[in-house]
Structure formats: structure tokens, C-alpha cells
Design a protein around this motif. Structure first.
Motif, short mmCIF file in Angstrom:
data_model
loop_
_atom_site.label_atom_id
_atom_site.label_comp_id
_atom_site.label_asym_id
_atom_site.label_seq_id
_atom_site.Cartn_x
_atom_site.Cartn_y
_atom_site.Cartn_z
N CYS A 32 0.70 -3.61 24.80
CA CYS A 32 0.71 -2.21 24.35
C CYS A 32 -0.05 -2.12 23.02
O CYS A 32 0.11 -2.99 22.15
CB CYS A 32 2.12 -1.71 24.16
SG CYS A 32 3.17 -1.82 25.64
N VAL A 33 -0.84 -1.06 22.88
CA VAL A 33 -1.62 -0.84 21.67
C VAL A 33 -0.90 0.18 20.81
O VAL A 33 -0.51 1.24 21.29
CB VAL A 33 -3.04 -0.33 22.00
CG1 VAL A 33 -3.90 -0.31 20.74
CG2 VAL A 33 -3.69 -1.20 23.07
N GLY A 48 -6.94 6.74 9.50
CA GLY A 48 -8.07 5.84 9.48
C GLY A 48 -8.12 4.92 10.68
O GLY A 48 -7.18 4.86 11.49
N ARG A 49 -9.21 4.18 10.81
CA ARG A 49 -9.41 3.27 11.94
C ARG A 49 -8.99 1.87 11.52
O ARG A 49 -9.81 1.00 11.24
CB ARG A 49 -10.88 3.30 12.38
CG ARG A 49 -11.13 2.72 13.77
CD ARG A 49 -12.60 2.87 14.17
NE ARG A 49 -12.80 2.67 15.58
CZ ARG A 49 -13.52 1.66 16.10
NH1 ARG A 49 -14.10 0.78 15.30
NH2 ARG A 49 -13.66 1.55 17.41
N GLU A 50 -7.67 1.68 11.47
CA GLU A 50 -7.17 0.36 11.10
C GLU A 50 -7.44 -0.62 12.24
O GLU A 50 -7.64 -0.22 13.39
CB GLU A 50 -5.67 0.44 10.84
CG GLU A 50 -4.86 0.89 12.06
CD GLU A 50 -3.38 1.04 11.78
OE1 GLU A 50 -2.87 0.31 10.93
OE2 GLU A 50 -2.76 1.91 12.40
N PRO A 51 -7.48 -1.92 11.94
CA PRO A 51 -7.67 -2.90 13.03
C PRO A 51 -6.61 -2.71 14.10
O PRO A 51 -5.46 -2.37 13.80
CB PRO A 51 -7.52 -4.25 12.31
CG PRO A 51 -7.87 -3.96 10.89
CD PRO A 51 -7.38 -2.56 10.62
N PRO A 52 -6.96 -2.92 15.38
CA PRO A 52 -5.97 -2.71 16.44
C PRO A 52 -4.83 -3.71 16.33
O PRO A 52 -5.02 -4.85 15.90
CB PRO A 52 -6.78 -2.93 17.72
CG PRO A 52 -7.91 -3.82 17.31
CD PRO A 52 -8.24 -3.42 15.90
N PHE A 53 -3.63 -3.27 16.69
CA PHE A 53 -2.50 -4.20 16.73
C PHE A 53 -1.73 -3.97 18.02
O PHE A 53 -1.83 -2.90 18.65
CB PHE A 53 -1.59 -4.05 15.50
CG PHE A 53 -0.81 -2.77 15.44
CD1 PHE A 53 0.48 -2.71 15.92
CD2 PHE A 53 -1.37 -1.62 14.89
CE1 PHE A 53 1.22 -1.53 15.86
CE2 PHE A 53 -0.64 -0.44 14.82
CZ PHE A 53 0.66 -0.40 15.30
N PHE A 54 -0.98 -4.97 18.41
CA PHE A 54 -0.39 -4.99 19.74
C PHE A 54 1.08 -5.42 19.69
O PHE A 54 1.51 -6.14 18.80
CB PHE A 54 -1.16 -5.95 20.65
CG PHE A 54 -2.64 -5.72 20.63
CD1 PHE A 54 -3.21 -4.70 21.36
CD2 PHE A 54 -3.47 -6.50 19.83
CE1 PHE A 54 -4.58 -4.46 21.32
CE2 PHE A 54 -4.83 -6.27 19.77
CZ PHE A 54 -5.38 -5.26 20.53
N ALA A 189 -10.45 -7.20 22.01
CA ALA A 189 -9.55 -7.60 20.93
C ALA A 189 -8.37 -8.42 21.46
O ALA A 189 -8.00 -9.44 20.88
CB ALA A 189 -9.05 -6.37 20.19
N ILE A 190 -7.77 -7.97 22.56
CA ILE A 190 -6.64 -8.72 23.13
C ILE A 190 -7.09 -10.11 23.55
O ILE A 190 -6.38 -11.11 23.32
CB ILE A 190 -6.04 -7.96 24.31
CG1 ILE A 190 -5.34 -6.68 23.83
CG2 ILE A 190 -5.04 -8.83 25.09
CD1 ILE A 190 -4.83 -5.79 24.93
#
Length: 234
Positions: A32-33, A48-54, A189-190
């Protein structure tokens, strides 16, 4: 260990999501993002466009809702603030690691409508304490899903309305084109952190308008090109 060794407890049955047009998709992992629509990020106190996290959910969080039917989930324990989050779900048909965004689309089998149900009060408390979120996100019946539509039939989904209503009253509305990190970027990214495998599902994030539901509520989620997903809370 011998492949014929007897099981000491019953094996869990495989989790299978029906595929529109026939067949079934065996679920491996559920990724899940978080905060992947700008307006939802703002309503959660971020910008803002923060780095993606999961984060992840167990496969038995899945609740399959066949096309045209109304599924049901039980109101979970320990919470007084159960929230809906409608999401585009991407089904992975080909695995890989360190996948380039330009090749990510080749790994997509299809798409579905999903709900990321959230015990918001528990999630908020874990955030405040700097602890993991699993108790707020990774509980049973927290990932209802409709049939998977093969990409071969839908084409690549990059734009289209994504909505959710409760008892016919609009709650969430956005467009797939509003994703901060698009599907290809998310897959890439995943795959840098985990090895993607056939059977993986990716819940790609939710637009603004998340809110609470109670017993007796009926949620209707829709994504352009994928139909609707109806789920009642009991």
C-alpha cells in the motif's frame, strides 16, 4: 524437510481474486502506498512530493466482492473511527527487482477497485508515539476488492475519475492522473526495496475526502473503466 511431511496445523487456503472474463488471481503480497494524492496528503497534514513510502497488509485482509454484488465487512474491534479509502489496485503479473519505470508497465497484469479500511484513531495514536501502523491498517477484512480487469482489456489506466460515496452521498473524488507517484514510478520504487512477484497487489493511494463509517453504512466506490465496488459495514 520432506515435501510429504504431514501438516501439524491446517494450511490456510489460497486467497484468490476473480478476474473479469474468467479465471482467478492468487494473492501473494499486498503493498500500500501512503499519501499519494496531493489533496489527501494535505488533509493528513502534509504537502509536497515527498519520497514514496509503503506499508503492507496480510493476504487475508482481502474481502472479495464479485461484480454486481454488495460485499460486507465487520466493524473491527478497538476502534471508534473506521475510515474508508478508495484506491486503484494494480495486480502484478510478472515479478522482478530494480524495475525501471519505463519497463514497469510490462509487469502489470490488470487493475481493480479496492478499499483500504483504516482504524484512524489507532493509526493516529501510533504516529504520535512513533510506533508502527499495523494495528491501524493491517487487520482482517481491511482490504475489500472487486474483480481484477486484465490490462489487455482496459488498456493502461493513467487518468479517470475515482470516487466513493456512502449511502449515495459523495465523500471522495479525484482522478488517477492526480497520483503524486504514478503506477510506473510506484512499481519501480517498490521493486528497489522488495522483489515483486506474480500475485502481488499494489493499493496505490487514495484521494481526499476520507471519513468515518459506522455499522449499517454502504460504501460505493467507482473507478472509470472498472465499474463499481459496493461494501456494507455490519
Amino acid at each position: 524437510m520432506s515435501a510429504t511431511a504431514p501438516l501439524v496445523v491446517p494450511a490456510a487456503p489460497p486467497v484468490l481474486v476473480p478476474v473479469a472474463g474468467g479465471g482467478a488471481f492468487p494473492v501473494h503480497r499486498i503493498y500500500c502506498v501512503g499519501r499519494n494524492y496531493a489533496e489527501h496528503a494535505k488533509e493528513m497534514g502534509h504537502s509536497g512530493r515527498e519520497p514514496p513510502f509503503f506499508f503492507m497488509k496480510p493476504a487475508d485482509a482481502i474481502v472479495v466482492v464479485p461484480a454486481g454484488e454488495t460485499g460486507a465487512i465487520d466493524y473491527p474491534g478497538l476502534t471508534a473511527d473506521l475510515h474508508h479509502e478508495v484506491e486503484l489496485v494494480v495486480a502484478i503479473g510478472r515479478g522482478g527487482r530494480d524495475i525501471a519505470p519505463e519497463q514497469a508497465g510490462e509487469h502489470v497484469y490488470g487493475y481493480a477497485i479496492g478499499l483500504d479500511m483504516t482504524r484512524r484513531d489507532l493509526q493516529a495514536e501510533m504516529k504520535k508515539q512513533g510506533r508502527p501502523w499495523e494495528i491501524g491498517k493491517a487487520f482482517e477484512q481491511s482490504a475489500p476488492i472487486g474483480p481484477i480487469h486484465p490490462k489487455a482489456a482496459t488498456g493502461t489506466l493513467t487518468h479517470g475519475a475515482i470516487t466513493l460515496s456512502v449511502h449515495g452521498q459523495p465523500r471522495q473524488r479525484g482522478d488517477l492522473g492526480d497520483l503524486i507517484w504514478n503506477v510506473d514510478e510506484t512499481i519501480a520504487a517498490i521493486s528497489r526495496a522488495w522483489t515483486l512477484a506474480p500475485g502481488d497487489l499494489i493499493y496505490t493511494g487514495t484521494p481526499a475526502g476520507v471519513g468515518a463509517v459506522v455499522r449499517g453504512d454502504v460504501m460505493e466506490a467507482a473507478i472509470e473503466g472498472l465499474g463499481t465496488l459496493r461494501v456494507a459495514v455490519r
